[in-house]
Write a protein that holds these residues in place. Structure first.
Motif, mmCIF file in Angstrom:
data_model
loop_
_atom_site.group_PDB
_atom_site.id
_atom_site.type_symbol
_atom_site.label_atom_id
_atom_site.label_comp_id
_atom_site.label_asym_id
_atom_site.label_seq_id
_atom_site.Cartn_x
_atom_site.Cartn_y
_atom_site.Cartn_z
ATOM 1 N N THR A 1 0.813 -1.227 0.000
ATOM 2 C CA THR A 1 0.000 0.000 0.000
ATOM 3 C C THR A 1 0.847 1.279 0.000
ATOM 4 N N ILE A 2 2.102 1.174 0.469
ATOM 5 C CA ILE A 2 2.864 2.407 0.730
ATOM 6 C C ILE A 2 3.021 3.301 -0.505
ATOM 7 N N ALA A 3 3.372 2.688 -1.629
ATOM 8 C CA ALA A 3 3.554 3.530 -2.821
ATOM 9 C C ALA A 3 2.218 4.009 -3.376
ATOM 10 N N GLN A 4 1.179 3.220 -3.167
ATOM 11 C CA GLN A 4 -0.146 3.654 -3.616
ATOM 12 C C GLN A 4 -0.565 4.940 -2.913
ATOM 13 N N THR A 5 -0.296 5.004 -1.592
ATOM 14 C CA THR A 5 -0.720 6.199 -0.852
ATOM 15 C C THR A 5 0.251 7.359 -1.076
ATOM 16 N N THR A 6 1.569 7.065 -1.054
ATOM 17 C CA THR A 6 2.519 8.180 -1.143
ATOM 18 C C THR A 6 2.705 8.674 -2.579
ATOM 19 N N VAL A 7 2.705 7.761 -3.548
ATOM 20 C CA VAL A 7 2.976 8.172 -4.934
ATOM 21 C C VAL A 7 1.682 8.483 -5.690
ATOM 22 N N LEU A 8 0.675 7.623 -5.531
ATOM 23 C CA LEU A 8 -0.564 7.817 -6.297
ATOM 24 C C LEU A 8 -1.611 8.627 -5.532
ATOM 25 N N GLY A 9 -1.368 8.849 -4.231
ATOM 26 C CA GLY A 9 -2.294 9.647 -3.439
ATOM 27 C C GLY A 9 -3.607 8.950 -3.132
ATOM 28 N N ARG A 10 -3.603 7.613 -3.174
ATOM 29 C CA ARG A 10 -4.835 6.888 -2.850
ATOM 30 C C ARG A 10 -5.081 6.926 -1.346
ATOM 31 N N SER A 11 -6.338 6.833 -0.959
ATOM 32 C CA SER A 11 -6.668 6.735 0.465
ATOM 33 C C SER A 11 -6.212 5.374 0.975
ATOM 34 N N LYS A 12 -6.064 5.282 2.285
ATOM 35 C CA LYS A 12 -5.614 4.027 2.886
ATOM 36 C C LYS A 12 -6.579 2.877 2.559
ATOM 37 N N ASP A 13 -7.880 3.163 2.636
ATOM 38 C CA ASP A 13 -8.882 2.125 2.355
ATOM 39 C C ASP A 13 -8.794 1.638 0.918
ATOM 40 N N GLU A 14 -8.666 2.589 0.027
ATOM 41 C CA GLU A 14 -8.595 2.254 -1.400
ATOM 42 C C GLU A 14 -7.338 1.430 -1.674
ATOM 43 N N ALA A 15 -6.221 1.869 -1.064
ATOM 44 C CA ALA A 15 -4.947 1.181 -1.271
ATOM 45 C C ALA A 15 -5.012 -0.243 -0.703
ATOM 46 N N GLN A 16 -5.631 -0.388 0.452
ATOM 47 C CA GLN A 16 -5.716 -1.729 1.046
ATOM 48 C C GLN A 16 -6.613 -2.652 0.232
ATOM 49 N N ALA A 17 -7.680 -2.103 -0.304
ATOM 50 C CA ALA A 17 -8.579 -2.919 -1.136
ATOM 51 C C ALA A 17 -7.833 -3.409 -2.373
ATOM 52 N N LYS A 18 -7.091 -2.513 -2.981
ATOM 53 C CA LYS A 18 -6.317 -2.874 -4.172
ATOM 54 C C LYS A 18 -5.235 -3.896 -3.831
ATOM 55 N N ALA A 19 -4.553 -3.681 -2.711
ATOM 56 C CA ALA A 19 -3.492 -4.598 -2.286
ATOM 57 C C ALA A 19 -4.067 -5.991 -2.031
ATOM 58 N N ARG A 20 -5.203 -6.042 -1.369
ATOM 59 C CA ARG A 20 -5.806 -7.350 -1.033
ATOM 60 C C ARG A 20 -6.240 -8.087 -2.295
ATOM 61 N N GLU A 21 -6.739 -7.340 -3.240
ATOM 62 C CA GLU A 21 -7.129 -7.928 -4.531
ATOM 63 C C GLU A 21 -5.910 -8.597 -5.182
ATOM 64 N N ASN A 22 -4.772 -7.924 -5.121
ATOM 65 C CA ASN A 22 -3.577 -8.466 -5.784
ATOM 66 C C ASN A 22 -2.897 -9.554 -4.957
ATOM 67 N N LEU A 23 -2.975 -9.451 -3.622
ATOM 68 C CA LEU A 23 -2.428 -10.532 -2.788
ATOM 69 C C LEU A 23 -3.232 -11.808 -3.016
#
Ligand code: ADP
Ligand code: MG
Length: 250
Positions: free
Chosen positions: A109-131
């Motif tokens: 999630t770290i680069a999603q939030t810091t680089v892409l500016g995604r919210s934590k929830d959005e980043a975690q949802a995306k991360a879980r989908e890919n995990l």
């Protein structure tokens, strides 16, 4: 699918790429095209310039001359926004390069939030989908040191995918793994390929290249010596140097 990447359109175009380290002329004029949805595998002996080629594509190495376009943007133009271009590329290395102090989920999630500016929830949802996609959901709270090499590499792939790349670059992703762990990583890559991901893969896995690649590039001494379908390049090579290499590895 974005308008700029309709099926078959050019994702990467390399023209007359040269790279020298001091007096060592490592890449001697490479030309290559990668199209949307293609899997291109690069094979060749150690020291032939495969990693340097891959690293030039996302400017981890600066080309000495030549041009590289990614999605139409000139990477080699000093005025280009390299960070924006790099965001379109996921990179997976031989060494997994996970952040050791972050959990699996936080690694993704770290680069999603810091680089892409995604919210934590959005980043975690995306991360879980890919995990889930790489088959490692149950390890989301673990730290890298608690995982096998194969699991770490699958997390590295999930982390890269979480940035929604248009292109995935792989540099010998299974070379550092114990033999029994290679299969799981190759399965994940096979799945990505079947889902239409554009992939540029440096590999020693000839069976994988033969099965999954749309095109194989054989490099030797900083040149592309032979290029074509896997059946052609691995099955019935025409160049002497390709034959010698394949005799050694097959
Ligand atoms: P391959 O991935 O095919 O094994 P590399 O691209 O790693 O080949 O290396 C090609 C050549 O470039 C080798 O001679 C290597 O020593 C040299 N090389 C690669 N990276 C560097 C670097 N950062 N500095 C100096 N020489 C390098
Ligand atoms: Mg290499």
């Amino acid at each position: 699918m974005a308008a700029s990447t309709t099926a078959g359109s050019t994702v990467v175009e390399v023209v007359d790429l040269h790279k020298s380290f001091g007096s060592n002329h490592v890449l001697q004029g490479l030309n290559a095209t990668i199209r949307q949805g293609e899997v291109v595998c690069v094979i060749g002996p150690s020291g032939s310039g495969k990693s340097t080629f891959l690293r030039c594509i996302n400017l981890l190495e600066e080309p000495t001359s030549g041009s590289i376009k990614v999605g139409g943007d000139e990477v080699t133009d000093p005025d280009c926004d390299i960070d924006a271009i790099r965001r379109n590329m996921g990179m997976v290395f031989q060494q997994f390069n996970l952040f050791p102090h972050l959990s699996v989920l936080d690694n993704c999630t770290i680069a999603q939030t810091t680089v892409l500016g995604r919210s934590k929830d959005e980043a975690q949802a995306k991360a879980r989908e890919n995990l889930e996609k790489v088959g490692i959901s149950e390890k989301e709270s673990a730290f890298p040191a608690q995982l096998s090499g194969g699991q770490q590499q699958r997390v590295a792939i999930a982390r890269a995918l979480s940035m929604d790349p248009k292109l995935m670059l792989f540099d010998e992703p299974t070379s550092a793994l114990d033999p029994e762990l290679v299969g799981d990583v190759l399965s994940v890559m096979r799945r990505l390929a079947s889902e239409g991901m554009t992939m540029f893969v440096v590999t020693h896995e000839m069976a994988f290249a033969r099965e999954v690649a749309d095109r194989v590039i054989f490099m030797d001494g900083g040149n592309i010596v032979e290029e074509g379908s896997p059946e052609q390049v691995i099955g019935t090579p025409t160049e002497e140097r390709t034959k010698v290499f394949l005799q050694r590895v097959l």
